[in-house]
Design a protein around this motif. Structure first.
Motif, PDB file in Angstrom:
ATOM      1  N   ASN A   1       0.819  -1.190   0.045  1.00 50.62           N
ATOM      2  CA  ASN A   1      -0.148   0.111   0.132  1.00 50.62           C
ATOM      3  C   ASN A   1       0.747   1.250  -0.078  1.00 50.62           C
ATOM      4  N   PRO A   2       0.340   2.591  -0.281  1.00 55.28           N
ATOM      5  CA  PRO A   2       1.291   3.714  -0.141  1.00 55.28           C
ATOM      6  C   PRO A   2       2.096   3.911   0.921  1.00 55.28           C
ATOM      7  N   LEU A   3       3.410   4.391   0.483  1.00 50.63           N
ATOM      8  CA  LEU A   3       4.227   4.563   1.679  1.00 50.63           C
ATOM      9  C   LEU A   3       3.747   5.941   2.261  1.00 50.63           C
ATOM     10  N   THR A   4       4.147   5.938   3.739  1.00 53.07           N
ATOM     11  CA  THR A   4       4.009   7.087   4.606  1.00 53.07           C
ATOM     12  C   THR A   4       5.107   7.876   4.317  1.00 53.07           C
ATOM     13  N   ARG A   5       4.913   9.105   4.690  1.00 52.78           N
ATOM     14  CA  ARG A   5       6.018  10.177   4.416  1.00 52.78           C
ATOM     15  C   ARG A   5       7.416   9.655   5.313  1.00 52.78           C
ATOM     16  N   THR A   6       7.200   8.848   6.423  1.00 51.10           N
ATOM     17  CA  THR A   6       8.232   8.438   7.124  1.00 51.10           C
ATOM     18  C   THR A   6       8.937   7.213   6.354  1.00 51.10           C
ATOM     19  N   ASP A   7       8.074   6.236   5.908  1.00 54.35           N
ATOM     20  CA  ASP A   7       8.505   5.099   5.122  1.00 54.35           C
ATOM     21  C   ASP A   7       9.376   5.901   3.658  1.00 54.35           C
ATOM     22  N   ARG A   8       8.899   6.826   3.248  1.00 48.93           N
ATOM     23  CA  ARG A   8       9.535   7.436   1.994  1.00 48.93           C
ATOM     24  C   ARG A   8      10.751   8.054   2.562  1.00 48.93           C
ATOM     25  N   ASN A   9      11.027   8.617   3.744  1.00 50.32           N
ATOM     26  CA  ASN A   9      12.288   9.380   3.997  1.00 50.32           C
ATOM     27  C   ASN A   9      13.235   8.119   4.312  1.00 50.32           C
ATOM     28  N   ILE A  10      12.857   6.869   4.877  1.00 49.86           N
ATOM     29  CA  ILE A  10      13.587   5.932   5.228  1.00 49.86           C
ATOM     30  C   ILE A  10      14.250   5.085   3.941  1.00 49.86           C
TER      31      ILE A  10
ATOM     32  N   ILE B   1      27.822   7.296  -7.374  1.00 49.49           N
ATOM     33  CA  ILE B   1      26.644   6.843  -8.121  1.00 49.49           C
ATOM     34  C   ILE B   1      25.507   6.501  -7.096  1.00 49.49           C
ATOM     35  N   ALA B   2      26.004   5.765  -5.955  1.00 52.00           N
ATOM     36  CA  ALA B   2      25.028   5.424  -4.894  1.00 52.00           C
ATOM     37  C   ALA B   2      24.365   6.486  -4.222  1.00 52.00           C
ATOM     38  N   LYS B   3      25.088   7.793  -4.138  1.00 53.91           N
ATOM     39  CA  LYS B   3      24.625   8.810  -3.620  1.00 53.91           C
ATOM     40  C   LYS B   3      23.606   9.635  -4.608  1.00 53.91           C
ATOM     41  N   ASP B   4      23.952   9.767  -5.712  1.00 52.11           N
ATOM     42  CA  ASP B   4      23.603  10.778  -6.549  1.00 52.11           C
ATOM     43  C   ASP B   4      22.408   9.900  -7.897  1.00 52.11           C
ATOM     44  N   HIS B   5      22.340   8.672  -7.642  1.00 55.24           N
ATOM     45  CA  HIS B   5      21.467   8.157  -8.930  1.00 55.24           C
ATOM     46  C   HIS B   5      19.699   8.783  -9.060  1.00 55.24           C
ATOM     47  N   HIS B   6      19.496   9.069  -7.685  1.00 52.58           N
ATOM     48  CA  HIS B   6      18.257   9.658  -7.725  1.00 52.58           C
ATOM     49  C   HIS B   6      18.019  11.438  -7.935  1.00 52.58           C
ATOM     50  N   GLU B   7      19.370  11.931  -8.271  1.00 50.27           N
ATOM     51  CA  GLU B   7      19.335  13.180  -8.409  1.00 50.27           C
ATOM     52  C   GLU B   7      18.672  13.567  -9.699  1.00 50.27           C
ATOM     53  N   ARG B   8      18.269  14.875 -10.034  1.00 45.95           N
ATOM     54  CA  ARG B   8      17.538  14.937 -11.485  1.00 45.95           C
ATOM     55  C   ARG B   8      18.371  16.360 -11.983  1.00 45.95           C
ATOM     56  N   ARG B   9      18.393  16.286 -13.386  1.00 49.85           N
ATOM     57  CA  ARG B   9      18.973  17.521 -13.917  1.00 49.85           C
ATOM     58  C   ARG B   9      18.186  18.935 -13.651  1.00 49.85           C
ATOM     59  N   ASP B  10      16.922  18.910 -13.151  1.00 51.20           N
ATOM     60  CA  ASP B  10      16.289  19.884 -12.800  1.00 51.20           C
ATOM     61  C   ASP B  10      16.562  20.431 -11.362  1.00 51.20           C
ATOM     62  N   GLY B  11      17.309  19.499 -10.374  1.00 43.86           N
ATOM     63  CA  GLY B  11      17.527  19.629  -8.926  1.00 43.86           C
ATOM     64  C   GLY B  11      16.262  19.044  -8.168  1.00 43.86           C
ATOM     65  N   SER B  12      15.244  18.353  -8.843  1.00 43.29           N
ATOM     66  CA  SER B  12      14.052  17.915  -8.199  1.00 43.29           C
ATOM     67  C   SER B  12      14.188  16.655  -7.561  1.00 43.29           C
ATOM     68  N   GLY B  13      15.400  16.058  -7.414  1.00 42.61           N
ATOM     69  CA  GLY B  13      15.668  14.575  -7.028  1.00 42.61           C
ATOM     70  C   GLY B  13      16.149  14.569  -5.546  1.00 42.61           C
ATOM     71  N   TYR B  14      16.581  13.460  -5.051  1.00 42.03           N
ATOM     72  CA  TYR B  14      17.247  13.677  -3.650  1.00 42.03           C
ATOM     73  C   TYR B  14      18.590  12.640  -3.550  1.00 42.03           C
ATOM     74  N   PRO B  15      19.292  12.778  -2.829  1.00 39.41           N
ATOM     75  CA  PRO B  15      19.308  13.417  -1.366  1.00 39.41           C
ATOM     76  C   PRO B  15      19.405  14.855  -1.244  1.00 39.41           C
ATOM     77  N   MET B  16      20.101  15.460  -2.067  1.00 39.30           N
ATOM     78  CA  MET B  16      20.771  16.804  -1.840  1.00 39.30           C
ATOM     79  C   MET B  16      19.717  17.782  -2.855  1.00 39.30           C
ATOM     80  N   GLY B  17      19.295  17.171  -3.936  1.00 38.89           N
ATOM     81  CA  GLY B  17      18.443  18.334  -4.651  1.00 38.89           C
ATOM     82  C   GLY B  17      19.243  19.050  -5.857  1.00 38.89           C
ATOM     83  N   ILE B  18      20.513  18.434  -6.057  1.00 37.62           N
ATOM     84  CA  ILE B  18      21.378  19.154  -6.830  1.00 37.62           C
ATOM     85  C   ILE B  18      21.102  18.975  -8.197  1.00 37.62           C
ATOM     86  N   SER B  19      21.661  19.810  -9.143  1.00 39.92           N
ATOM     87  CA  SER B  19      21.221  19.770 -10.700  1.00 39.92           C
ATOM     88  C   SER B  19      22.456  18.804 -10.986  1.00 39.92           C
ATOM     89  N   LEU B  20      21.876  17.657 -11.609  1.00 39.91           N
ATOM     90  CA  LEU B  20      22.696  16.330 -12.024  1.00 39.91           C
ATOM     91  C   LEU B  20      23.067  17.054 -13.336  1.00 39.91           C
TER      92      LEU B  20
END
Ligand SMILES: [Fe+2]
Ligand SMILES: [Fe+2]
Length: 310
Positions: free
Chosen positions: A156-165, A191-210
């Motif tokens: 079922n959908p993740l909670t905000r806490t699940d999502r953070n974990i 790669i482990a740190k940045d593979h969910h970052e996005r070019r527009d800065g909308s990713g995580y964990p840092m929100g950097i512009s990939l």
């Protein structure tokens, strides 16, 4: 430059805490951690020779829709490259863990590795770079050993806490790989740190512009395979056409790299046009699967019927 800070502790697979929550990941912190792990470097073991990895990769790339991408030539190239790629014991142990406990993550790691191997040969000029890039593909989700299985396999959908974990797997993977590889500047750790970052800065964990071609290859392969996969929270996966339309939309929105998306589209065509000749249609004809709960966050407040069980 912004320094990432851990929201949760980082543990090894055998539950040894490497760093506590709240720790800023400065070069000093990471250097001290690496020094504390003062052992001889791990023996390098050929990745394809581990367990049933070779057989499982072959099985995966023969299945639709990957059988289109991995034609005879691509299959040969991918296997030849992968044969030369080694891994270290902790990474292989994590692979065994996922194979046993969360098969989705196991197959996802293998297929992202195989995809990254062929895509990087088209997109990177230096052969050394693409071998390194392909190698990192097998480790990108290593940090998921720090995410409880009930979150990884939640239907079922993740909670905000699940999502953070769940999002913690990026920094956890970074710390773990820095520790095991004795190098926090290694490409695999990045790669482990940045593979969910996005070019527009909308990713995580840092929100950097990939802006890194090598990381962007893994990011796009990661999203593409996630869409195509059966997940507990989505009864039916995206069909290939809709998945390609979705990553095209993400490239148009400046989240993923256009070049990487174009190459993925090209590999899905019979004649496999090269990057310059490949035209990507922006017309939308696909239909996302019904009941897709990805991205939906459940309210944690029990008075509103939210889920608190994690
Ligand atoms: Fe990930
Ligand atoms: Fe992934």
């Amino acid at each position: 430059m912004k320094v990432p800070r851990l929201d949760y502790p980082v543990y090894t697979l055998d539950k040894r805490m490497l760093l506590p929550a709240g720790k800023p990941l400065t070069p000093d912190t990471l250097d001290a951690l690496i020094k504390a792990h003062n052992g001889t470097p791990y023996q390098e073991i050929p990745f394809l020779e581990h367990g049933t990895v070779y057989k499982d990769i072959l099985h995966l790339i023969r299945k639709p829709p990957y059988h289109i991408i991995f034609g005879k030539r691509e299959k040969r190239t991918a296997l030849r490259t992968m044969e030369n790629i080694c891994s270290i014991k902790p990474v292989l142990e994590s692979l065994d863990y996922f194979k046993k406990s969360d098969f989705y993550t196991y197959r996802h790691i293998l297929i992202v590795f195989a995809l990254a191997t062929i895509l990087s040969q088209d997109l990177l000029e230096n052969s050394q770079d693409w071998i390194i890039e392909a190698m990192a593909g097998q480790m990108h989700d290593f940090g998921k050993i720090n995410v409880p299985l009930q979150i990884l396999k939640k239907s079922n959908p993740l909670t905000r806490t699940d999502r953070n974990i769940l999002e913690h797997h990026t920094l956890a993977g970074f710390v773990l790989l820095s520790y095991y590889l004795h190098d926090f500047r290694s490409f695999s750790a990045r790669i482990a740190k940045d593979h969910h970052e996005r070019r527009d800065g909308s990713g995580y964990p840092m929100g950097i512009s990939l802006r890194d071609r090598m990381v962007e290859i893994i990011s796009a392969c990661d999203v593409y395979d996630a869409l195509l996969s059966e997940r507990p929270y989505r009864l039916t996966p995206f069909d290939n056409r809709t998945a390609l339309e979705e990553i095209t939309r993400m490239a148009q929105g400046c989240q993923l790299s256009w070049d990487v998306v174009k190459i993925l589209v090209s590999y899905n065509r019979k004649d496999k046009p090269n990057l310059l000749e490949c035209k990507v249609s922006k017309e939308k004809r696909g239909t996302p699967p019904a009941n897709n709960l990805y991205g939906i966050i459940e309210n944690e407040d029990p008075s509103t019927g939210g889920n608190q069980d994690t």
